[in-house]
Motif scaffolding. Structure first.
Motif, PDB file in Angstrom:
ATOM      1  N   GLY A 109      -2.505  -2.690  -1.288  1.00 40.39           N
ATOM      2  CA  GLY A 109      -3.477  -2.388  -2.339  1.00 40.39           C
ATOM      3  C   GLY A 109      -4.872  -2.854  -1.950  1.00 40.39           C
ATOM      4  N   ARG A 110      -4.919  -4.080  -1.408  1.00 34.35           N
ATOM      5  CA  ARG A 110      -6.202  -4.638  -0.986  1.00 34.35           C
ATOM      6  C   ARG A 110      -6.815  -3.784   0.135  1.00 34.35           C
ATOM      7  NH1 ARG A 110      -9.449  -9.159  -0.392  1.00 34.35           N
ATOM      8  NH2 ARG A 110      -8.546 -10.147  -2.214  1.00 34.35           N
ATOM      9  N   ALA A 111      -5.971  -3.377   1.098  1.00 30.84           N
ATOM     10  CA  ALA A 111      -6.462  -2.563   2.221  1.00 30.84           C
ATOM     11  C   ALA A 111      -7.040  -1.240   1.702  1.00 30.84           C
ATOM     12  CB  ALA A 111      -5.328  -2.304   3.219  1.00 30.84           C
ATOM     13  N   MET A 112      -6.379  -0.665   0.689  1.00 34.50           N
ATOM     14  CA  MET A 112      -6.866   0.589   0.117  1.00 34.50           C
ATOM     15  C   MET A 112      -8.251   0.394  -0.510  1.00 34.50           C
ATOM     16  SD  MET A 112      -5.356   2.720  -3.087  1.00 34.50           S
ATOM     17  CE  MET A 112      -5.422   1.262  -4.094  1.00 34.50           C
ATOM     18  N   HIS A 113      -8.405  -0.680  -1.299  1.00 28.82           N
ATOM     19  CA  HIS A 113      -9.714  -0.922  -1.926  1.00 28.82           C
ATOM     20  C   HIS A 113     -10.764  -1.229  -0.859  1.00 28.82           C
ATOM     21  CE1 HIS A 113      -8.089  -0.475  -5.856  1.00 28.82           C
ATOM     22  NE2 HIS A 113      -7.264  -1.492  -5.734  1.00 28.82           N
ATOM     23  N   ALA A 114     -10.374  -1.948   0.197  1.00 25.05           N
ATOM     24  CA  ALA A 114     -11.311  -2.257   1.284  1.00 25.05           C
ATOM     25  C   ALA A 114     -11.761  -0.957   1.965  1.00 25.05           C
ATOM     26  CB  ALA A 114     -10.661  -3.196   2.299  1.00 25.05           C
ATOM     27  N   ASN A 115     -10.851   0.022   2.070  1.00 28.22           N
ATOM     28  CA  ASN A 115     -11.227   1.308   2.662  1.00 28.22           C
ATOM     29  C   ASN A 115     -12.271   2.033   1.816  1.00 28.22           C
ATOM     30  OD1 ASN A 115      -9.655   1.121   4.914  1.00 28.22           O
ATOM     31  ND2 ASN A 115      -7.966   2.353   4.122  1.00 28.22           N
ATOM     32  N   PHE A 116     -12.142   1.925   0.492  1.00 22.60           N
ATOM     33  CA  PHE A 116     -13.169   2.548  -0.357  1.00 22.60           C
ATOM     34  C   PHE A 116     -14.510   1.837  -0.174  1.00 22.60           C
ATOM     35  CE2 PHE A 116      -9.780   4.441  -3.333  1.00 22.60           C
ATOM     36  CZ  PHE A 116      -9.985   5.732  -2.849  1.00 22.60           C
ATOM     37  N   ASP A 117     -14.473   0.492  -0.001  1.00 23.72           N
ATOM     38  CA  ASP A 117     -15.707  -0.246   0.304  1.00 23.72           C
ATOM     39  C   ASP A 117     -16.326   0.275   1.603  1.00 23.72           C
ATOM     40  OD1 ASP A 117     -15.914  -2.068  -1.820  1.00 23.72           O
ATOM     41  OD2 ASP A 117     -14.523  -3.482  -0.880  1.00 23.72           O
ATOM     42  N   ALA A 118     -15.467   0.469   2.624  1.00 24.28           N
ATOM     43  CA  ALA A 118     -15.944   0.912   3.937  1.00 24.28           C
ATOM     44  C   ALA A 118     -16.540   2.322   3.841  1.00 24.28           C
ATOM     45  CB  ALA A 118     -14.799   0.875   4.951  1.00 24.28           C
ATOM     46  N   ALA A 134     -12.724  11.580   8.316  1.00 22.13           N
ATOM     47  CA  ALA A 134     -11.807  10.788   9.148  1.00 22.13           C
ATOM     48  C   ALA A 134     -11.399   9.513   8.409  1.00 22.13           C
ATOM     49  CB  ALA A 134     -12.476  10.449  10.476  1.00 22.13           C
ATOM     50  N   MET A 135     -12.369   8.900   7.741  1.00 27.75           N
ATOM     51  CA  MET A 135     -12.083   7.672   6.983  1.00 27.75           C
ATOM     52  C   MET A 135     -11.164   7.974   5.795  1.00 27.75           C
ATOM     53  SD  MET A 135     -15.810   5.800   7.009  1.00 27.75           S
ATOM     54  CE  MET A 135     -15.307   4.098   6.726  1.00 27.75           C
ATOM     55  N   LEU A 136     -11.366   9.149   5.195  1.00 27.59           N
ATOM     56  CA  LEU A 136     -10.524   9.533   4.064  1.00 27.59           C
ATOM     57  C   LEU A 136      -9.082   9.785   4.536  1.00 27.59           C
ATOM     58  CD1 LEU A 136     -10.587  10.148   1.020  1.00 27.59           C
ATOM     59  CD2 LEU A 136     -11.045  12.542   1.589  1.00 27.59           C
ATOM     60  N   GLY A 137      -8.966  10.320   5.751  1.00 29.26           N
ATOM     61  CA  GLY A 137      -7.630  10.532   6.337  1.00 29.26           C
ATOM     62  C   GLY A 137      -6.898   9.214   6.498  1.00 29.26           C
ATOM     63  N   ASP A 138      -7.625   8.200   6.990  1.00 34.77           N
ATOM     64  CA  ASP A 138      -7.033   6.856   7.136  1.00 34.77           C
ATOM     65  C   ASP A 138      -6.656   6.303   5.769  1.00 34.77           C
ATOM     66  OD1 ASP A 138      -7.408   6.949   9.832  1.00 34.77           O
ATOM     67  OD2 ASP A 138      -9.239   5.731   9.842  1.00 34.77           O
ATOM     68  N   GLN A 139      -7.518   6.554   4.808  1.00 34.40           N
ATOM     69  CA  GLN A 139      -7.270   6.066   3.457  1.00 34.40           C
ATOM     70  C   GLN A 139      -5.985   6.695   2.899  1.00 34.40           C
ATOM     71  OE1 GLN A 139      -7.555   3.807   1.619  1.00 34.40           O
ATOM     72  NE2 GLN A 139      -8.980   4.040  -0.062  1.00 34.40           N
ATOM     73  N   LEU A 140      -5.832   7.989   3.085  1.00 34.43           N
ATOM     74  CA  LEU A 140      -4.634   8.659   2.551  1.00 34.43           C
ATOM     75  C   LEU A 140      -3.360   8.124   3.209  1.00 34.43           C
ATOM     76  CD1 LEU A 140      -6.044  12.279   2.137  1.00 34.43           C
ATOM     77  CD2 LEU A 140      -5.350  10.724   0.313  1.00 34.43           C
ATOM     78  N   ALA A 141      -3.502   7.633   4.441  1.00 33.99           N
ATOM     79  CA  ALA A 141      -2.340   7.029   5.109  1.00 33.99           C
ATOM     80  C   ALA A 141      -1.912   5.750   4.377  1.00 33.99           C
ATOM     81  CB  ALA A 141      -2.663   6.740   6.572  1.00 33.99           C
ATOM     82  N   CYS A 143      -2.254   5.339   1.110  1.00 35.08           N
ATOM     83  CA  CYS A 143      -1.591   5.824  -0.108  1.00 35.08           C
ATOM     84  C   CYS A 143      -0.133   6.172   0.215  1.00 35.08           C
ATOM     85  CB  CYS A 143      -2.257   7.077  -0.674  1.00 35.08           C
ATOM     86  SG  CYS A 143      -4.056   7.065  -0.753  1.00 35.08           S
ATOM     87  N   THR A 144       0.058   6.963   1.255  1.00 33.57           N
ATOM     88  CA  THR A 144       1.417   7.448   1.540  1.00 33.57           C
ATOM     89  C   THR A 144       2.321   6.310   2.039  1.00 33.57           C
ATOM     90  OG1 THR A 144       0.669   8.185   3.714  1.00 33.57           O
ATOM     91  CG2 THR A 144       0.734   9.842   1.987  1.00 33.57           C
ATOM     92  N   THR A 149       7.222   3.347   0.380  1.00 35.00           N
ATOM     93  CA  THR A 149       7.905   2.050   0.424  1.00 35.00           C
ATOM     94  C   THR A 149       8.288   1.522  -0.959  1.00 35.00           C
ATOM     95  OG1 THR A 149       6.500   1.564   2.318  1.00 35.00           O
ATOM     96  CG2 THR A 149       7.775  -0.261   1.447  1.00 35.00           C
ATOM     97  N   TYR A 150       7.404   1.740  -1.940  1.00 35.39           N
ATOM     98  CA  TYR A 150       7.603   1.130  -3.264  1.00 35.39           C
ATOM     99  C   TYR A 150       7.693   2.169  -4.375  1.00 35.39           C
ATOM    100  CZ  TYR A 150       6.160  -3.047  -0.774  1.00 35.39           C
ATOM    101  OH  TYR A 150       6.063  -4.073   0.127  1.00 35.39           O
ATOM    102  N   LYS A 151       8.420   1.790  -5.417  1.00 38.21           N
ATOM    103  CA  LYS A 151       8.458   2.619  -6.618  1.00 38.21           C
ATOM    104  C   LYS A 151       8.442   1.716  -7.850  1.00 38.21           C
ATOM    105  CE  LYS A 151      12.581   4.293  -7.749  1.00 38.21           C
ATOM    106  NZ  LYS A 151      13.828   5.067  -7.571  1.00 38.21           N
TER     107      LYS A 151
END
Ligand code: HEC
Length: 156
Positions: A109-118, A134-141, A143-144, A149-151
């Motif tokens: 979760g933290r990595a995802m928010h950090a990606n939006f900061d980036a 390209a950054m959005l592609g990394d971000q979607l990775a 998410c997936t 992994t979790y539900k």
């Protein structure tokens, strides 16, 4: 062994199990593998709602970024990620929720928010559409990775 010594031993053993149990919940988070192989998070109804509400915001943000990129509107990319970074989103996370989920979940979760900061910083520095994409592609990775992994619990 005197009666008192016996009682002391029983008390000690109970104490060790209690501390170990509390430690397990805090450091591992309450989570179990579900039927489809994903780990089911041990959260309550309100926490589930909180997580899903945040998720819908995340998808909206992705949508706004894609729409902005269609017209190379990098300024709108910056606006889309505003308030979606680590400082804003992590502050809103209920403290009790942090103790209930595995640290790996919080890390994703933290990595995802950090990606939006980036993405916001890149947009402010005048990055072009291809770079943001390209950054959005990394971000979607991110998410997936988390979704596979979790539900959340299904009973409510
Ligand atoms: C830290 C883990 C994690 C990350 C990162 C994550 N999600 Fe989720 N998301 C979940 C979980 C868990 C669910 C519930 C899935 C389930 O129970 O099957 C969920 C559900 C959703 C839903 C369904 C919402 C609803 O109301 O039913 C959407 C949409 C969503 N995520 C979008 C995203 C997007 C977009 C990203 C990336 C920008 C993202 N998520 C990143 C964990 C995560």
């Amino acid at each position: 062994m005197s009666k008192l010594t016996k009682i002391s031993w029983v008390a000690l053993v109970l104490w060790v199990f209690t501390i170990a149990g509390i430690g397990l919940v805090i450091f591992k988070g309450g989570a179990e593998p579900g039927e489809d192989g994903r780990i089911e998070l041990a959260v309550n109804k309100d926490e589930k709602r909180f997580i899903l509400g945040e998720m819908r915001q995340m998808l909206e943000t992705v949508q706004e970024i894609v729409v902005a990129l269609e017209t190379d509107n990098i300024k709108a990319v910056g606006e889309a990620v505003e308030g979606k970074g680590v400082a804003d989103m992590m502050r809103n996370t209920p403290k009790i929720l942090i103790t209930k989920v595995p640290p790996e979940f919080m890390g994703l979760g933290r990595a995802m928010h950090a990606n939006f900061d980036a993405i916001g910083s890149a947009a402010a520095d005048g990055a072009n559409t291809k770079k943001i994409l390209a950054m959005l592609g990394d971000q979607l990775a991110q998410c997936t990775a988390c979704h596979s992994t979790y539900k959340l619990p299904e009973q409510f």
